[in-house]
Write a protein that holds these residues in place. Structure first.
Motif, mmCIF file in Angstrom:
data_model
loop_
_atom_site.group_PDB
_atom_site.id
_atom_site.type_symbol
_atom_site.label_atom_id
_atom_site.label_comp_id
_atom_site.label_asym_id
_atom_site.label_seq_id
_atom_site.Cartn_x
_atom_site.Cartn_y
_atom_site.Cartn_z
ATOM 1 N N GLU A 16 0.763 -1.653 0.016
ATOM 2 C CA GLU A 16 0.462 0.204 0.152
ATOM 3 C C GLU A 16 0.568 1.209 -0.305
ATOM 4 O OE1 GLU A 16 -3.042 0.125 2.809
ATOM 5 O OE2 GLU A 16 -4.126 -1.597 2.082
ATOM 6 N N ASP A 17 1.612 1.366 0.713
ATOM 7 C CA ASP A 17 2.549 2.250 1.124
ATOM 8 C C ASP A 17 3.634 2.984 -0.159
ATOM 9 O OD1 ASP A 17 2.699 2.802 3.569
ATOM 10 O OD2 ASP A 17 4.460 2.140 4.110
ATOM 11 N N ARG A 18 3.443 2.165 -1.385
ATOM 12 C CA ARG A 18 3.843 2.112 -2.301
ATOM 13 C C ARG A 18 2.967 2.484 -3.619
ATOM 14 N NH1 ARG A 18 9.469 -1.709 -4.813
ATOM 15 N NH2 ARG A 18 10.598 -1.542 -2.310
ATOM 16 N N ARG A 21 2.251 5.675 -2.795
ATOM 17 C CA ARG A 21 2.441 6.833 -3.542
ATOM 18 C C ARG A 21 2.499 7.360 -4.468
ATOM 19 N NH1 ARG A 21 7.021 4.829 0.065
ATOM 20 N NH2 ARG A 21 7.751 2.980 -1.209
ATOM 21 N N PRO A 71 0.803 4.699 7.039
ATOM 22 C CA PRO A 71 -0.184 3.805 6.564
ATOM 23 C C PRO A 71 -2.072 4.125 7.987
ATOM 24 C CG PRO A 71 1.906 3.263 6.720
ATOM 25 C CD PRO A 71 2.206 4.662 7.364
#
Length: 380
Positions: A16-18, A21, A71
């Motif tokens: 999810e972080d990627r 971004r 997150p």
């Protein structure tokens, strides 16, 4: 949370972080395009209201990029606000531009909220957001053209497909992390096996040989050393590779425990039918029961009787191991653990607790009884 659950959660957050971004870049590009289109056309019936809507889009984009970067802030309330803002700008279009508008004020900007729902909630979230945005877009139009239906179709396709891809990426990341963890565990087991082989096994073999040569009580000590050497060698062989059993593989705990019965010293009472549990659960419970039986032989006597009882409680299984020895002296287990002798702490309690279960000990002059209660959906 289970170990596998923690691994899957970390993998999902990393994916999810990627994706968020990347979504931040998409939002910025789409915002720039929307600003350029609105500035070029400048076809607002109410210019002040129109440019206020454009300002809301700018603020919403900045806020979304900042909020979604963490997150812990990607909760349902934030996702709902994001989607509600896109819906509000769509609803404002006929008021600001007039009933017979051609393009909505936000235009492609609404895809930011759509993609956020898809990344966070998978194909279901992407589909729900696409249905809401598509329905509102169609309802506000006085005349629905073919291109409008096409835009709604693209929203549905994009939301569901990106959501599906997000789910698959999370699963793949979790599987990769689990494989890396298993490989590291296998390497550590191999290292420990070399240490044990080079040190402990050689010492035990020497004690066994010398005990046989000296005779008397030393011979008994040598025999015990030989038994422990064989036990360690069997353990090393069994841990030489990572288990290939999948999460869905099951085994019959009743059959596994039944093999411990010897007809005279160890009696095992089992349910009439099979007691199916994940293979790892069966292995660990059986190992804990075997360790309990070995303790009886070691501390009570080679001829001591042991009774093992297995009960299927539906949502859990209960195994009791009972003997009629003198019991365990108060404080003896804590003293042994403090002295580095971790047989009970790790071989018995540790195995059961790692499965999310409970190991209870009842000991006294009447004997010793271990009771293991393990839920069917415990740790794995």
């Amino acid at each position: 949370m289970t170990t596998d659950g923690a691994v899957a959660l970390r993998a999902a957050v990393a994916v999810e972080d990627r994706l968020f971004r990347a979504l931040a870049v998409v939002r910025t590009v789409v915002l720039a395009y929307t600003l350029a289109i609105n500035a070029y056309r400048n076809n607002f019936d109410h210019p002040v209201a129109g440019w206020c809507c454009v300002g809301v889009m700018v603020a919403g984009t900045v806020g979304a990029v900042v909020v979604y970067a963490a997150p812990e802030r990607r909760g349902p309330a934030v996702l709902l606000v994001d989607l509600a803002l896109a819906v509000a700008l769509l609803l404002a279009t006929p008021v600001v531009k007039g009933e017979w508008f051609n393009a909505t004020i936000p235009g492609y900007w609404i895809t930011g909220a759509l993609l956020a729902w898809a990344v966070r909630y998978g194909w279901r979230g992407g589909t729900v957001a696409a249905v809401v945005l598509g329905a509102v877009d169609l309802l506000i139009r006085a005349d629905v053209a073919q291109k409008d239906w096409g835009n709604v179709f693209l929203l549905l396709l994009g939301g569901s497909m990106l959501g599906f891809a997000s789910e698959q990426l999370k699963e793949m990341a979790a599987e990769r992390d689990a494989a890396q963890r298993d490989a590291a565990a296998a390497a550590e087991r191999a290292r420990l096996a070399r240490v044990v082989h080079d040190g402990v096994l050689q010492v035990l073999a020497l004690v066994q040989r010398r005990g046989a040569e000296i005779g008397g009580q030393a011979a008994e000590l040598g025999r015990l050393a030989g038994e422990q050497e064989e036990t360690l060698r069997s353990l090393i062989r069994s841990q030489s590779s990572v288990s290939t059993a999948s999460d869905g593989d099951v085994a019959d705990l009743a059959s596994a425990l039944g093999r411990l019965a010897d007809g005279t010293r160890v009696e095992v009472a089992l349910p009439a039918g099979a007691v199916d549990l994940p293979v790892h659960h069966v292995d660990e419970i059986t190992a804990a029961v075997s360790a309990s039986v070995d303790n009886v032989r070691r501390h009570v006597g080679a001829d001591a009787r042991v009774w093992v009882l297995l009960e299927d409680l539906g949502g859990a299984v209960e195994v009791s191991v009972r003997d009629e020895g003198p019991g365990i002296a108060p404080g003896r287990l804590a003293e042994a653990e403090a002295g580095g002798r971790l047989g009970v702490a790790q071989s018995i309690r540790g195995r059961i607790e790692d499965l999310g279960g409970e190991a209870r000990l009842d000991t006294g002059e009447h004997g010793t009884e271990w009771t293991f209660v393990v839920p069917r959906t415990g740790h794995s």
